[in-house]
Write a protein that holds these residues in place. Sequence first.
Motif, short mmCIF file in Angstrom:
data_model
loop_
_atom_site.label_atom_id
_atom_site.label_comp_id
_atom_site.label_asym_id
_atom_site.label_seq_id
_atom_site.Cartn_x
_atom_site.Cartn_y
_atom_site.Cartn_z
N LEU A 22 44.50 31.99 10.64
CA LEU A 22 43.11 31.59 10.80
C LEU A 22 42.71 30.48 9.84
CD1 LEU A 22 41.32 35.04 11.21
CD2 LEU A 22 42.02 33.45 13.00
N LYS A 23 43.61 30.15 8.92
CA LYS A 23 43.33 29.13 7.91
C LYS A 23 42.05 29.46 7.15
CE LYS A 23 45.71 25.53 10.51
NZ LYS A 23 46.40 26.36 11.42
N VAL A 24 42.00 30.70 6.65
CA VAL A 24 40.84 31.17 5.91
C VAL A 24 40.70 30.35 4.64
CG1 VAL A 24 39.83 33.14 4.70
CG2 VAL A 24 41.00 33.49 6.86
N ILE A 25 39.53 29.75 4.45
CA ILE A 25 39.30 28.89 3.30
C ILE A 25 39.11 29.70 2.03
CG2 ILE A 25 37.70 27.20 2.30
CD1 ILE A 25 37.26 26.22 5.21
N ASN A 26 38.28 30.71 2.08
CA ASN A 26 38.03 31.54 0.90
C ASN A 26 39.01 32.70 0.89
OD1 ASN A 26 37.05 32.93 -1.25
ND2 ASN A 26 35.00 33.25 -0.42
N ILE A 27 40.22 32.44 0.45
CA ILE A 27 41.28 33.44 0.53
C ILE A 27 41.00 34.66 -0.34
CG2 ILE A 27 43.10 31.86 1.23
CD1 ILE A 27 44.05 31.83 -1.67
N GLY A 28 40.15 34.50 -1.34
CA GLY A 28 39.79 35.63 -2.18
C GLY A 28 38.89 36.64 -1.47
N ALA A 29 38.29 36.22 -0.37
CA ALA A 29 37.37 37.10 0.35
C ALA A 29 38.09 38.20 1.11
CB ALA A 29 36.52 36.27 1.32
N ILE A 30 39.34 37.97 1.45
CA ILE A 30 40.11 38.97 2.19
C ILE A 30 41.35 39.29 1.37
CG2 ILE A 30 41.34 39.49 4.32
CD1 ILE A 30 39.64 37.36 5.70
N LYS A 31 41.39 40.49 0.84
CA LYS A 31 42.53 40.91 0.02
C LYS A 31 43.14 42.18 0.59
CE LYS A 31 40.61 39.09 -4.23
NZ LYS A 31 40.14 39.41 -5.58
N PRO A 32 44.45 42.29 0.53
CA PRO A 32 45.10 43.52 1.01
C PRO A 32 44.56 44.78 0.34
CG PRO A 32 46.73 41.82 0.64
CD PRO A 32 45.42 41.29 0.11
N SER A 33 44.13 44.67 -0.90
CA SER A 33 43.61 45.84 -1.62
C SER A 33 42.29 46.34 -1.04
CB SER A 33 43.43 45.52 -3.10
OG SER A 33 42.50 44.46 -3.27
N HIS A 34 41.66 45.56 -0.18
CA HIS A 34 40.41 45.96 0.45
C HIS A 34 40.62 46.95 1.60
CE1 HIS A 34 38.48 41.91 -0.87
NE2 HIS A 34 38.44 42.80 -1.84
N PHE A 35 41.86 47.18 1.97
CA PHE A 35 42.17 48.00 3.14
C PHE A 35 43.02 49.20 2.75
CE2 PHE A 35 41.47 43.65 4.29
CZ PHE A 35 40.59 43.74 5.34
N ASP A 36 42.83 50.28 3.48
CA ASP A 36 43.65 51.46 3.21
C ASP A 36 44.29 51.96 4.51
OD1 ASP A 36 41.69 52.90 4.60
OD2 ASP A 36 40.74 53.62 2.77
N GLY A 37 45.07 53.01 4.40
CA GLY A 37 45.82 53.52 5.54
C GLY A 37 44.97 54.08 6.66
N GLU A 38 43.73 54.46 6.37
CA GLU A 38 42.89 55.05 7.40
C GLU A 38 42.58 54.08 8.53
OE1 GLU A 38 39.46 57.26 6.21
OE2 GLU A 38 40.43 57.91 4.36
N MET A 39 42.55 52.81 8.22
CA MET A 39 42.22 51.79 9.21
C MET A 39 43.45 50.99 9.64
SD MET A 39 39.10 52.13 9.79
CE MET A 39 37.56 52.70 9.14
N TYR A 40 44.62 51.55 9.40
CA TYR A 40 45.87 50.82 9.64
C TYR A 40 46.01 50.38 11.10
CZ TYR A 40 50.71 49.43 9.40
OH TYR A 40 51.86 48.70 9.46
N GLU A 41 45.77 51.29 12.03
CA GLU A 41 45.95 50.96 13.45
C GLU A 41 44.99 49.85 13.88
OE1 GLU A 41 48.43 52.01 15.35
OE2 GLU A 41 49.14 53.16 13.62
N GLU A 42 43.75 49.92 13.41
CA GLU A 42 42.77 48.88 13.75
C GLU A 42 43.19 47.54 13.18
OE1 GLU A 42 42.13 51.88 12.56
OE2 GLU A 42 40.53 52.80 13.74
N LEU A 43 43.70 47.55 11.94
CA LEU A 43 44.17 46.32 11.32
C LEU A 43 45.35 45.76 12.09
CD1 LEU A 43 44.13 44.23 9.07
CD2 LEU A 43 45.52 45.80 7.70
N ARG A 44 46.26 46.62 12.50
CA ARG A 44 47.42 46.17 13.28
C ARG A 44 46.98 45.58 14.62
NH1 ARG A 44 52.18 50.11 14.82
NH2 ARG A 44 50.96 50.29 16.70
N ASP A 45 45.97 46.16 15.25
CA ASP A 45 45.45 45.61 16.51
C ASP A 45 44.92 44.19 16.30
OD1 ASP A 45 46.08 47.95 17.85
OD2 ASP A 45 44.02 48.73 17.81
N ILE A 46 44.18 44.00 15.22
CA ILE A 46 43.65 42.66 14.92
C ILE A 46 44.80 41.70 14.65
CG2 ILE A 46 42.33 41.30 13.25
CD1 ILE A 46 40.52 43.79 12.92
#
Length: 75
Positions: A22-46
């Motif tokens: 997506l060429k995200v400009i503000n790379i600090g806005a999206i960090k792997p640490s913001h996500f946990d296993g509960e939303m794993y399937e939804e993240l994989r769908d995206i």
Amino acid sequence: MNLTEKSSENVEYMIEQIKEKLKVINIGAIKPSHFDGEMYEELRDIYEHVMKKDTFSPREMQAIVEELGNLRKES
């Protein structure tokens, strides 16, 4: 990489790939640490949706980023 397994490494990989695609400009806005296993399937769908496409309209990009925001774990 086997993305069917829930792991922090897979979350990190998918987030980094989505940001790159997506060429995200503000790379600090999206960090792997913001996500946990509960939303794993939804993240994989995206992730799978993003990887299938070559281009995104501004509206699509906004929707994807908003959905990622909805998946963020609460602090």
